[in-house]
Design a protein around this motif. Structure first.
Motif, PDB file in Angstrom:
ATOM      1  N   HIS A 160      10.449  -8.908 -34.754  1.00 53.48           N
ATOM      2  CA  HIS A 160      11.020  -7.607 -34.423  1.00 53.48           C
ATOM      3  C   HIS A 160      11.427  -7.632 -32.954  1.00 53.48           C
ATOM      4  O   HIS A 160      10.672  -8.105 -32.105  1.00 53.48           O
ATOM      5  CB  HIS A 160       9.957  -6.526 -34.669  1.00 53.48           C
ATOM      6  N   GLY A 212      11.679  -5.400 -30.616  1.00 54.72           N
ATOM      7  CA  GLY A 212      10.816  -4.712 -29.664  1.00 54.72           C
ATOM      8  C   GLY A 212       9.495  -5.422 -29.475  1.00 54.72           C
ATOM      9  O   GLY A 212       8.999  -5.589 -28.355  1.00 54.72           O
ATOM     10  N   LEU A 249      14.951  -6.279 -21.784  1.00 53.59           N
ATOM     11  CA  LEU A 249      14.720  -5.003 -22.482  1.00 53.59           C
ATOM     12  C   LEU A 249      16.040  -4.260 -22.637  1.00 53.59           C
ATOM     13  O   LEU A 249      16.350  -3.723 -23.712  1.00 53.59           O
ATOM     14  CB  LEU A 249      13.723  -4.146 -21.710  1.00 53.59           C
ATOM     15  N   LEU A 250      16.833  -4.243 -21.567  1.00 49.80           N
ATOM     16  CA  LEU A 250      18.135  -3.572 -21.651  1.00 49.80           C
ATOM     17  C   LEU A 250      18.982  -4.236 -22.741  1.00 49.80           C
ATOM     18  O   LEU A 250      19.653  -3.556 -23.529  1.00 49.80           O
ATOM     19  CB  LEU A 250      18.832  -3.651 -20.298  1.00 49.80           C
ATOM     20  N   PHE A 283      17.875  -3.038 -26.053  1.00 52.93           N
ATOM     21  CA  PHE A 283      18.432  -1.706 -26.322  1.00 52.93           C
ATOM     22  C   PHE A 283      19.887  -1.809 -26.771  1.00 52.93           C
ATOM     23  O   PHE A 283      20.312  -1.124 -27.703  1.00 52.93           O
ATOM     24  CB  PHE A 283      18.364  -0.837 -25.058  1.00 52.93           C
ATOM     25  N   CYS A 284      20.640  -2.664 -26.080  1.00 51.39           N
ATOM     26  CA  CYS A 284      22.057  -2.801 -26.434  1.00 51.39           C
ATOM     27  C   CYS A 284      22.198  -3.305 -27.865  1.00 51.39           C
ATOM     28  O   CYS A 284      23.055  -2.833 -28.623  1.00 51.39           O
ATOM     29  CB  CYS A 284      22.754  -3.761 -25.479  1.00 51.39           C
ATOM     30  N   GLY A 323      20.021  -2.899 -30.196  1.00 55.61           N
ATOM     31  CA  GLY A 323      19.631  -1.771 -31.034  1.00 55.61           C
ATOM     32  C   GLY A 323      20.779  -0.799 -31.210  1.00 55.61           C
ATOM     33  O   GLY A 323      21.048  -0.302 -32.309  1.00 55.61           O
ATOM     34  N   TYR A 324      21.514  -0.539 -30.105  1.00 56.51           N
ATOM     35  CA  TYR A 324      22.620   0.406 -30.186  1.00 56.51           C
ATOM     36  C   TYR A 324      23.773  -0.185 -30.991  1.00 56.51           C
ATOM     37  O   TYR A 324      24.483   0.550 -31.691  1.00 56.51           O
ATOM     38  CB  TYR A 324      23.089   0.803 -28.786  1.00 56.51           C
ATOM     39  N   LEU A 362      22.876   0.620 -34.411  1.00 53.32           N
ATOM     40  CA  LEU A 362      23.016   2.058 -34.665  1.00 53.32           C
ATOM     41  C   LEU A 362      24.498   2.442 -34.789  1.00 53.32           C
ATOM     42  O   LEU A 362      24.903   3.176 -35.680  1.00 53.32           O
ATOM     43  CB  LEU A 362      22.385   2.803 -33.483  1.00 53.32           C
ATOM     44  N   HIS A 363      25.296   1.890 -33.881  1.00 52.58           N
ATOM     45  CA  HIS A 363      26.713   2.202 -33.866  1.00 52.58           C
ATOM     46  C   HIS A 363      27.397   1.678 -35.110  1.00 52.58           C
ATOM     47  O   HIS A 363      28.375   2.244 -35.595  1.00 52.58           O
ATOM     48  CB  HIS A 363      27.368   1.601 -32.613  1.00 52.58           C
ATOM     49  N   VAL A 405      20.054   2.023 -39.384  1.00 56.08           N
ATOM     50  CA  VAL A 405      19.129   3.154 -39.379  1.00 56.08           C
ATOM     51  C   VAL A 405      17.985   2.922 -38.399  1.00 56.08           C
ATOM     52  O   VAL A 405      16.965   3.579 -38.455  1.00 56.08           O
ATOM     53  CB  VAL A 405      18.564   3.407 -40.788  1.00 56.08           C
ATOM     54  N   GLY A 406      18.149   1.972 -37.492  1.00 59.68           N
ATOM     55  CA  GLY A 406      17.117   1.771 -36.481  1.00 59.68           C
ATOM     56  C   GLY A 406      16.065   0.756 -36.865  1.00 59.68           C
ATOM     57  O   GLY A 406      14.990   0.738 -36.292  1.00 59.68           O
ATOM     58  N   LEU A 413      14.891  -2.713 -36.416  1.00 59.47           N
ATOM     59  CA  LEU A 413      15.201  -3.753 -35.441  1.00 59.47           C
ATOM     60  C   LEU A 413      14.520  -5.082 -35.756  1.00 59.47           C
ATOM     61  O   LEU A 413      14.315  -5.890 -34.858  1.00 59.47           O
ATOM     62  CB  LEU A 413      14.812  -3.299 -34.028  1.00 59.47           C
ATOM     63  N   SER A 438      28.253  -3.483 -33.966  1.00 60.76           N
ATOM     64  CA  SER A 438      29.382  -3.176 -33.099  1.00 60.76           C
ATOM     65  C   SER A 438      29.607  -4.312 -32.106  1.00 60.76           C
ATOM     66  O   SER A 438      28.724  -4.655 -31.321  1.00 60.76           O
ATOM     67  CB  SER A 438      29.076  -1.870 -32.365  1.00 60.76           C
ATOM     68  N   TRP A 462      28.987  -4.114 -28.136  1.00 63.38           N
ATOM     69  CA  TRP A 462      27.567  -3.983 -27.817  1.00 63.38           C
ATOM     70  C   TRP A 462      26.832  -5.294 -28.053  1.00 63.38           C
ATOM     71  O   TRP A 462      25.915  -5.648 -27.324  1.00 63.38           O
ATOM     72  CB  TRP A 462      26.919  -2.859 -28.624  1.00 63.38           C
TER      73      TRP A 462
END
Lengths: 480, 214
Positions: free
Chosen positions: A115, A117, A161-162, A165-166, A168-169, A172-173, A177-178, A180, A193, A196
């Motif tokens: 995962h 995270g 970490l950033l 997040f990217c 992850g986005y 999402l984009h 559904v989140g 990861l 996407s 991203w």
């Protein structure tokens, strides 16, 4: 269940070691729990469990291909640690022993993290946990090394970490559904996407590349490895960097699934070659034989990236190289640690003639030199040969040429330092200093054993290891 | 809601510039502390229609951690080490501010290149995040004292937190709490080390950390 045991057992060991009252007997916790960990790991290696696709944590093919090497390295380092801590009985070892065991647990978690995270959290935890190990020597130079390690490593970890997040986005984009987990991200594939994913790849490569010590983010490495005790260097170079490398492999698989694989491979190849060349140039200049090992580690991390950039064949060779590099580098760090302790200085300006003062460690150091510079019959020769084959097979002629030039320069740099300290007549100061250091079996046998393993790995690579590496490659390069 | 949120993000971006321009450590620490509180308010503003305990927890933990605990640790470290209150820049204050201002404009421009979900369009989260990252980097590179570097690292982390807010609804709490834990623990350890460095060098001047080189 067993994959959890791999994490929990060392952590319990760490807690017990922290509570244990006696400084003299505490170091035995290291080989004790290390042995349990090796048994558990190899039992799982021989009976690979079925990992649910959505599991956050599991002994999946990639963990199976890499974690046993780390576990084995840790056990040998732990055996060395008992003798080392006896020599260093003037320093309290409560934190040292507890933290080493905690790192083993966290490394197991990091290798098994499926995962995004969770992977980040374990990498972060390992980074922070290593801090007390670095300033074990409690000297101003050790503080300086620790400060740089934290600042550079902390920034790297923040960027990864950033990047997470990217990614992850990106999911999402693209309508995700989140979820990861890497399985879910790979399944989403082209749905991610694109802008991203590219941003995430750059940030994650820089972030985890800092942890691996790829040039130009390698600046913390010479300081940290130069000032930390030898066995800490061995575990950092053979275990912690491996987690970061598996992280890069897992992320690369997601990026490739999204359709940006060729771009990811190109960046990996460039950063890998750059690391090899930069490390080789620094190797030609350094005069400190522990910092030399750090640059050698930068070089080998570059080699891993080059392997990972060359498709399925290259990735299998890179996993092979993880094993051969971890074991060989471990041996080198320990024999270098012996020489450093006997000589009282890490610089070739002060240290000469160690073949006379510490003949066994010096012999091991020279043998380790030939092993790590990929001379036959040691493991790195065979793994690097496979990488070169994969490179030529996929038409990367120029890259192969740069790669081989880098290896040659690194060989020159390493031999220059190693023979500089082994040969010649010892200085009186060093001679007097080395009287206090006795080359017991406890500090000679572990590096010898690792070198033996390295030869065995090269000459008689077990078929089951090969299948494990291929299974991991199938996980990372699923055929569409 | 988006209007108030953007206002708060704008304030946080203004604090970046104050941090870059301040010549005294207490001002820098206060800027970081206020930014931490603003960051803690943001998740509540974002999720005001579907507020649940998770969001509240993140908000409270952020305010307590970034806004109160860490700044107080920094102040304690500053007093314990008995260091002077001047910041001592590598990169001067005016160049830092100019870099920060240019960076902020670039962040707004760059953020347009990245596609956003419909519910995030019009929010300043991405530019705010990029600007804070850049501010953090300038402080990390351009300041001499260990404590101002720690403040730079915190602003960098704040930038990442801002970005994380985009995902607050979709990712599990695990990721969110991991961030907070990390920040607290990280600075805690950095604080200890700052203390040790002080004892070893009698100053917090990272320029003296130059024994290790080729």
């Amino acid at each position: 269940m067993n994959s959890l045991l791999l994490i929990v057992v060392p952590l319990v060991g760490a807690a017990l070691a922290a509570l244990w009252p006696n400084d003299r007997t505490r170091p035995w916790f290291l080989p004790g729990f290390g042995l349990v960990h090796v048994v558990l790991t190899f039992w799982q290696f021989l009976n690979p469990p079925v990992v649910a696709p959505g599991a956050w944590l599991g002994f999946d093919p990639l963990a199976r291909a890499v974690l046993p090497a780390v576990s084995l390295l840790f056990l040998v380092c732990a055996a060395y640690g008992v003798s080392y801590l006896r020599i260093r009985s003037e320093r309290p070892n409560r934190v040292f022993v507890a933290v080493l065991l905690a790192i083993l647990g966290l490394l197991s978690a990091g290798h098994q993290a499926r995962h995004l995270g969770l992977l980040w959290i374990t990498t972060e935890a390992v980074t922070l946990a290593a801090v007390p190990l670095l300033h074990f020597n409690n000297a101003p130079r050790a503080f300086e090394a620790t400060w740089k390690y934290l600042l550079v490593g902390g920034t790297g970890i923040a960027l990864s970490l950033l990047g997470s997040f990217c990614l992850g986005y990106a999911s999402l984009h693209g309508g995700g559904v989140g979820d990861l987990t890497f399985t879910a991200l790979m399944a989403q594939g082209a749905g991610l996407s694109r802008p991203w994913v590219l941003t995430a790849w750059v940030l994650l490569l820089v972030g985890y590349g800092t942890k691996m010590g790829l040039a130009p983010m390698h600046t913390w490495k010479p300081d940290a490895y130069g000032e930390a005790p030898g066995l800490v260097g061995a575990i950092l170079a053979g275990g912690v960097t491996t987690v970061a490398f598996t992280a890069v492999l897992r992320v690369r698989a997601v990026v490739a699934a999204s359709g940006a694989g060729p771009m990811a491979d190109r960046t990996l190849l460039v950063i890998g070659l750059f690391s090899v060349v930069v490390a080789a140039l620094f190797l030609l200049g350094t005069r400190d034989f522990k910092r030399m090992l750090a640059y050698s580690s930068v070089e080998h991390m570059g080699i891993l990236c080059i392997g990972a950039a060359l498709g399925a064949a290259g990735a299998a060779a890179a996993l092979f190289h993880v094993w051969s590099n971890s074991l060989t580098k471990g041996s080198l760090f320990m024999s270098a640690g012996n020489i450093r302790r006997a000589a009282g200085s890490p610089s070739m300006d002060d240290v000469r003639g160690m073949a006379i003062l510490t003949p066994r460690s010096a012999a091991l150091f020279v043998a380790g030199l030939f092993a790590v510079t990929a001379c036959p019959p040691f493991g790195p020769f065979f793994s690097e040969l496979q990488i070169v084959r994969a490179a030529l097979g996929s038409g990367h002629g120029l890259a192969t040429a740069i790669f081989l030039t880098g290896l040659l320069l690194a060989f020159l740099g390493l031999t220059r330092v190693v023979f500089g300290i082994v040969d010649g007549r010892p200085r009186p100061v060093v001679k007097a200093n080395s009287k206090d250091f006795v080359e017991t079996a406890g500090v000679v046998a572990p590096p010898l054993l690792l070198l033996g393993l390295s030869v065995w790995l090269g000459l008689f690579t077990p078929a089951i290891l090969r299948t494990a590496w291929l299974a991991a490659v199938t996980q990372l390069f699923p055929t569409p | 809601m988006s209007g108030i949120l953007n206002l708060v993000i704008g304030l946080a971006m203004g604090l970046n510039l104050i941090a870059l321009g301040s010549s005294r450590l207490p001002t820098l620490i206060r800027a970081v502390s206020v930014q931490g509180v603003l960051l803690g308010v943001m998740p509540v503003l974002m999720e005001s229609e579907r507020l649940d305990w998770r969001v509240l927890l993140v908000a409270l933990a952020t305010i307590a951690g970034k806004g109160l605990l860490i700044p107080s640790l920094l102040r304690r470290a500053m007093r314990a080490a008995n260091i002077e209150r001047e910041v001592e820049p590598f990169i001067g204050f005016v160049p830092s501010l100019l870099l920060g201002a240019v960076g902020t404009i670039a962040a707004v421009a760059l953020a347009r290149a990245l596609p956003l979900l419909p519910e995030h369009v019009g929010m300043l989260l991405v530019p705010g995040s990029l600007a804070s990252l850049l501010t953090g980097f300038i402080l990390l590179i351009g300041r001499v004292k260990a404590i101002s570097q720690v403040c730079g690292y915190l602003i960098l982390e704040n930038g990442i937190f801002l970005f994380g807010l985009l995902l607050i609804h979709s990712t599990p709490l695990l990721v969110e709490s991991g961030i907070l834990l990390d920040v607290t623990v990280g600075v805690f350890i950095i604080g200890i080390i700052v203390d040790r460095i002080q004892r070893a060098f009698d100053s917090l001047d990272t320029r003296k950390l130059t024994a290790l080189h080729e």
